[in-house]
Design an enzyme around this catalytic site. Structure first.
Site, PDB file in Angstrom:
ATOM      1  N   ARG A 134       9.886   5.515  -3.927  1.00 50.34           N
ATOM      2  CA  ARG A 134       9.047   4.344  -3.666  1.00 50.34           C
ATOM      3  C   ARG A 134       9.242   3.285  -4.745  1.00 50.34           C
ATOM      4  O   ARG A 134       9.207   2.080  -4.458  1.00 50.34           O
ATOM      5  CB  ARG A 134       7.570   4.740  -3.555  1.00 50.34           C
ATOM      6  CG  ARG A 134       6.679   3.605  -3.080  1.00 50.34           C
ATOM      7  CD  ARG A 134       5.297   4.111  -2.732  1.00 50.34           C
ATOM      8  NE  ARG A 134       5.245   4.747  -1.438  1.00 50.34           N
ATOM      9  CZ  ARG A 134       4.878   4.156  -0.304  1.00 50.34           C
ATOM     10  NH1 ARG A 134       4.581   2.861  -0.300  1.00 50.34           N
ATOM     11  NH2 ARG A 134       4.821   4.815   0.819  1.00 50.34           N
TER      12      ARG A 134
ATOM     13  N   GLU B 214      -3.828   1.108  -1.945  1.00 49.21           N
ATOM     14  CA  GLU B 214      -2.870   0.982  -3.041  1.00 49.21           C
ATOM     15  C   GLU B 214      -2.373  -0.433  -3.320  1.00 49.21           C
ATOM     16  O   GLU B 214      -2.205  -0.804  -4.483  1.00 49.21           O
ATOM     17  CB  GLU B 214      -1.668   1.890  -2.762  1.00 49.21           C
ATOM     18  CG  GLU B 214      -2.008   3.356  -2.789  1.00 49.21           C
ATOM     19  CD  GLU B 214      -0.824   4.216  -2.378  1.00 49.21           C
ATOM     20  OE1 GLU B 214      -0.505   5.162  -3.113  1.00 49.21           O
ATOM     21  OE2 GLU B 214      -0.214   3.926  -1.334  1.00 49.21           O
TER      22      GLU B 214
END
Length: 808
Positions: free
Chosen positions: A355, A758
């Protein structure tokens, strides 16, 4: 918030009500009232479903559960060294201590001594190799928690250890080629020769290093599990976890059982932030092994110090990079190596690095780029998931590069950012091959630039600095683009159960976990909306592996997306059955039956929802249903690091203004303006709260939350609130303007909303770069400040000394 709360004069319930009042001021109350009148139950601001319990102290967590008769308590004996071999344990003296019932070692685990999330490299209890200070060597089970702790504290005397030199930093691990996983490489070339050639041909080049520290999750409720033996060798585990299904599987492996013999339950957590996604496993397994061995209930609750010493946290990253750019600041080529401190085992370091690499681009088109990811194996706690899951570590690297390019060229960093933004119909493909079809960064940033009065304030900052020799101000605007979905395709699925009782009340169970983020509130709103009833009719029960099986972790910001869709699917099936039943009884077309405001409109008649339910029960209509959802359109080739790993992107931007004392390194956030993209928000009040919380938490990561390991012993020295500084209410800016960007999701998410867990953690990049701007001003903007994150007062002072010493 528009003004700080004077919490000293408010009772808890009053403080919460006052907070909601301030939040509501930023929401179109008239539009919400109209939507509510028309039967909408989503897009409505309402309190968290457990808010009244939270403020009253009545919300039950695992340590609040009544203890069954015969409950024992467990504590862990921890390694005093960072690296070496465990040669033996002398445990007779510990077994003889008052209140001690048993002392368990790795040999007492009947199944597999492993709690690794992906790779099986993480022992539950040490079986030979010692990997870090704080590694559990044995478990003490005693009649009381104090007795267990006193006995476990004798670990140093009980253990015979052959110590070895530890590797503690990612740089050391990288130099040795010591990784928990093979290195990763992600490259994209649009011109012959790729990134290397593009850099060499560029009019300007920049080569440097950067590093950013880790971050402790610091959840209010520490790690805890309560294991209760059941008949036939089965086990019931109450666990504070974001991933009940994984706990079920790992406990089953540790006990040598099938998954159906292990029942994991979690009503709520007192915070998780990723720290309870994989790392709750060790404690669930130890409690279950002890309960299985002794056939008595066993509770394992960590102290805060032990929680710090045993568990991992956000990965710190070290970067080496080189970029080539033109005279306007447009990036032509970039190469970067990212090295993380993975810790002693793989845990989730692989997906975190994936990520990070996929978020290095953030909101920017990088035509030729070469990225390399290395998960350094160190003799420290195994680092794990943390809100953002590598995305913040990847994105801050490109933001630091762009800020440096702007300073090298003497341009406003916003102008350099804007010139590098992804385009609409071209310059819109990510390095990993996904087309950015939902790009709203241009209009979102333009709105924030205007509403925050960014340009005038930058001029005012410059004017202030020109006449202030000691205090320096800085301002920065930072954007974000954050991909939403698990990088692993099969995790993007969810299930739910919806029960309608014959009095018209509704019970919902889904696979997500509630950790204070409002997931249960949103799911209840979705079900209430689908069935056309008031929110008060709907109750969401504890997450339970015996009800919804094979669930994914509540992580990657997918909780509402996945579980909301699954619950909607279940509720829709019930609504269609009720409509068919009502049409059969009262005439008309089932497709024309309307459910809204606790009423059912059928063939010109208006019936109460509970009346229609009671009639359906008499007609033997099924009043419960399961629902399922799998995110469409995803693909990912992990070897090529190419595909469409994200269903959509969330966007946002923030402007922060700070003042820095150049004599002490102290600083203060004066004002923050945030515009964040939540799509068509399911609950604006909850979403604004999430944005505010993420901003302050991310600010802590980048400014005050410094982790320090002793360079020789490898002991984490910042292992308590006395040595580790998280933000408090006093760190919130006096002017805190938070708004949600208006516009639905381009993709068919739940009611066209967007994830909001997030992404906003990237918003406080603006705080870090505002501090960097103020430090740069202290040196007359002659050179790029060598400021590292976290920008503690010590780091700020070192950077100030450096820029002031730079030649004119």
């Amino acid at each position: 918030m528009n003004r700080p709360l004077d919490t000293a004069r408010l009772q808890p319930a009053e403080a919460f009500a006052d907070y909601l009042k301030n939040t509501a001021a930023r929401i179109d109350a008239g539009a919400e009232a109209l939507a509510l009148r028309d039967g909408a139950r989503v897009g409505i601001s309402r309190p968290h479903e457990s808010a009244h319990l939270h403020v009253a102290g009545a919300a039950a967590y695992i340590d609040d559960l009544p203890e069954l008769a015969g409950t024992l308590h467990c504590a862990l004996g921890l390694s005093p060294v960072a690296h070496g071999r465990l040669l033996g344990l002398s445990l007779d003296a510990i077994r003889a201590m008052p209140g001690v019932v048993a002392v368990l070692t790795a040999e007492d685990i009947p199944g597999t001594n492993d709690c690794g999330s992906i790779i099986h490299d993480d022992p539950i209890l040490c079986s030979g190799e010692i990997r870090y200070v704080g590694q559990p060597l044995f478990a003490v089970v005693a009649e009381t928690r104090d007795a267990a702790r006193r006995a476990a504290a004798q670990a140093r005397a009980a253990a015979t250890i052959e110590a070895a030199e530890p590797v503690l930093t990612p740089q050391q691990a990288h130099a040795r080629g010591q990784y928990v996983l093979p290195p990763m490489h992600l490259e994209r070339s649009t011109h012959e020769g790729g990134a290397r050639r593009a850099i060499e041909r560029a009019p300007h080049r920049l080569k440097s290093t950067f590093d950013v520290g880790g971050q402790e999750q610091f959840y209010l409720e520490g790690q805890i599990s309560y294991a209760i033996p059941k008949e036939g060798g089965a086990m019931h585990v109450h666990c504070s976890t974001q991933h009940p299904s994984e706990m079920q599987h790992l406990v089953a492996h540790a006990l040598g059982l099938h998954a159906h013999a292990v029942h994991v339950e979690c009503r709520r957590m007192g915070g998780g932030f990723g720290g309870k996604e994989s790392q709750s496993a060790l404690f669930a397994c130890v409690a279950a092994v002890a309960a299985n061995r002794l056939r008595r209930p066993v509770k394992l609750r960590l102290d805060r110090d032990d929680d710090f010493m045993v568990t991992g946290r956000r990965h710190c990253f070290w970067y080496e990079y080189e970029v080539g750019y033109d005279s306007e600041g447009r990036i032509l080529g970039a190469e970067i190596s990212m090295v993380s401190r993975a810790g002693h085992s793989a845990d989730l370091s692989g997906p975190v690095m994936t990520r990070a690499l996929c978020h290095f681009d953030n909101a920017y088109w990088l035509p030729d780029v070469s990225m390399h990811g290395y998960s350094g194996k160190t003799n420290t706690q195994s680092n794990t998931a943390f809100r953002g899951f590598g995305g913040p570590q990847g994105a801050i690297a490109i933001e630091n590069i762009i800020d440096s390019i702007a300073r090298e060229l003497g341009r406003d960093p916003l102008d350099v950012r804007r010139i590098n933004f992804y385009g609409k119909d071209e310059r819109n493909v990510t390095p990993y091959g996904q087309v950015v079809t939902d790009n709203i960064v241009h209009e979102l940033v333009a709105q924030l630039e205007a509403s925050s009065d960014y340009r005038a304030r930058r001029e005012a900052v410059a004017a202030f600095n020109a006449t202030s020799p000691v205090l320096k101000r800085g301002i920065a605007l930072a954007p974000l683009k954050f991909g939403i979905s698990f990088n692993v395709k099969h995790f993007n699925q969810a299930g739910a159960l919806v029960h309608v009782y014959n009095d018209g009340s509704i019970l919902v169970n889904h696979g997500g976990t509630e950790m204070g983020q409002g997931l249960n509130t949103k799911v209840a709103q979705v079900v209430a909306h689908e069935l056309g009833v008031g929110f008060e009719r709907v109750r969401v029960t504890a997450t339970d592996t015996t009800k919804v099986a094979n669930t994914s972790a509540t992580a990657a910001s997918t909780g509402a997306d996945l579980n909301g869709k699954a619950a909607q699917d279940a509720a829709r099936q019930i609504r269609e059955r009720l409509a068919a039943c009502a049409a059969a009884r009262h005439g008309g077309d089932a497709a024309a039956v309307r459910f809204a405001n606790d009423k059912v409109e059928v063939n010109g008649r208006s019936l109460g929802f509970d009346t229609v339910v009671a009639e359906a029960y008499l007609d033997r209509v099924q009043l419960w249903s399961d629902g399922f959802y799998a995110t469409p359109g995803l693909s990912w080739d992990k070897d090529r690091m190419h595909g469409r790993p994200f269903y959509y992107y969330a966007y946002g931007a923030a402007v922060s203004e700070v003042v820095v004392d150049t004599l002490t390194g102290e600083w203060k956030l004066l004002r923050a303006d945030i515009l964040h993209d939540a799509g068509k928000s399911l609950n604006p009040a909850v979403d604004i709260g999430q944005v505010e919380g993420a901003f302050i938490q991310g600010m802590g990561w980048l400014t005050t939350e410094e982790l320090v390991w002793h360079p020789q012993s490898g002991k984490l020295t910042t292992h308590a609130p006395s040595t580790y500084k998280i933000p408090t209410a006093n760190d919130c800016p006096p002017v805190f303007n938070v708004r949600l960007f208006e516009g639905p999701n381009f993709e068919d998410s739940i009611h066209r909303s967007k994830a909001v867990g997030e992404p906003p953690l990237l918003l406080p990049f603006s705080v870090f770069f505002a501090i960097r701007d103020a430090v740069s001003a202290a040196g007359g903007h002659r050179t790029c400040p060598p400021l590292r994150a976290p920008a503690t007062s010590e780091s700020i002072l070192r950077a100030i000394e450096s820029v002031q010493a730079a030649p004119a």
